[in-house]
Design a protein around this motif. Structure first.
Motif, PDB file in Angstrom:
ATOM      1  N   ILE A 122       0.868  -1.172   0.000  1.00  0.00           N
ATOM      2  CA  ILE A 122       0.000   0.000   0.000  1.00  0.00           C
ATOM      3  C   ILE A 122       0.904   1.220   0.000  1.00  0.00           C
ATOM      4  O   ILE A 122       1.673   1.430   0.936  1.00  0.00           O
ATOM      5  CB  ILE A 122      -0.945   0.005   1.222  1.00  0.00           C
ATOM      6  N   PRO A 123       0.852   2.026  -1.064  1.00  0.00           N
ATOM      7  CA  PRO A 123       1.764   3.163  -1.189  1.00  0.00           C
ATOM      8  C   PRO A 123       1.620   4.187  -0.059  1.00  0.00           C
ATOM      9  O   PRO A 123       0.528   4.397   0.472  1.00  0.00           O
ATOM     10  CB  PRO A 123       1.372   3.800  -2.523  1.00  0.00           C
ATOM     11  N   ASP A 124       2.730   4.809   0.290  1.00  0.00           N
ATOM     12  CA  ASP A 124       2.724   5.908   1.257  1.00  0.00           C
ATOM     13  C   ASP A 124       1.877   7.040   0.700  1.00  0.00           C
ATOM     14  O   ASP A 124       1.730   7.168  -0.514  1.00  0.00           O
ATOM     15  CB  ASP A 124       4.151   6.431   1.469  1.00  0.00           C
ATOM     16  N   GLY A 125       1.312   7.851   1.569  1.00  0.00           N
ATOM     17  CA  GLY A 125       0.502   8.940   1.059  1.00  0.00           C
ATOM     18  C   GLY A 125       0.015   9.909   2.109  1.00  0.00           C
ATOM     19  O   GLY A 125       0.430   9.869   3.268  1.00  0.00           O
ATOM     20  N   TRP A 126      -0.879  10.781   1.661  1.00  0.00           N
ATOM     21  CA  TRP A 126      -1.470  11.820   2.494  1.00  0.00           C
ATOM     22  C   TRP A 126      -2.871  11.459   2.967  1.00  0.00           C
ATOM     23  O   TRP A 126      -3.322  11.933   3.993  1.00  0.00           O
ATOM     24  CB  TRP A 126      -1.580  13.126   1.706  1.00  0.00           C
ATOM     25  N   HIS A 127      -3.586  10.622   2.188  1.00  0.00           N
ATOM     26  CA  HIS A 127      -5.011  10.389   2.444  1.00  0.00           C
ATOM     27  C   HIS A 127      -5.268   8.954   2.900  1.00  0.00           C
ATOM     28  O   HIS A 127      -4.947   8.005   2.193  1.00  0.00           O
ATOM     29  CB  HIS A 127      -5.829  10.677   1.195  1.00  0.00           C
TER      30      HIS A 127
END
Length: 65
Positions: free
Chosen positions: A20-25
């Motif tokens: 699961i990619p890193d992110g803001w949301h």
């Protein structure tokens, strides 16, 4: 720089190995976790939301499909 990194965990809090990619949301991560769960036949999991800055666990989100 991204704000969160995510780990998909089983009921015993073992890593399921989902990418699961890193992110803001968080909502984007939840949708990606659900898609991975459908593809891999996992009915229940916990999504660990971790801080990129401190590596602390910020939240555990229960996911059921």
């Amino acid at each position: 720089m991204k704000r969160y990194y995510y780990e998909l965990l089983n009921a015993q809090y073992d890593d399921l190995g989902a990418c699961i990619p890193d992110g803001w949301h968080k909502s984007t991560a939840i949708n990606q976790a659900k898609a991975w769960m459908r593809e891999n036949g996992v009915k229940h999991a916990n999504l660990s939301v971790n801080s990129m800055r401190t590596s602390n666990i910020l939240d555990i989100i229960e996911i059921t499909i």
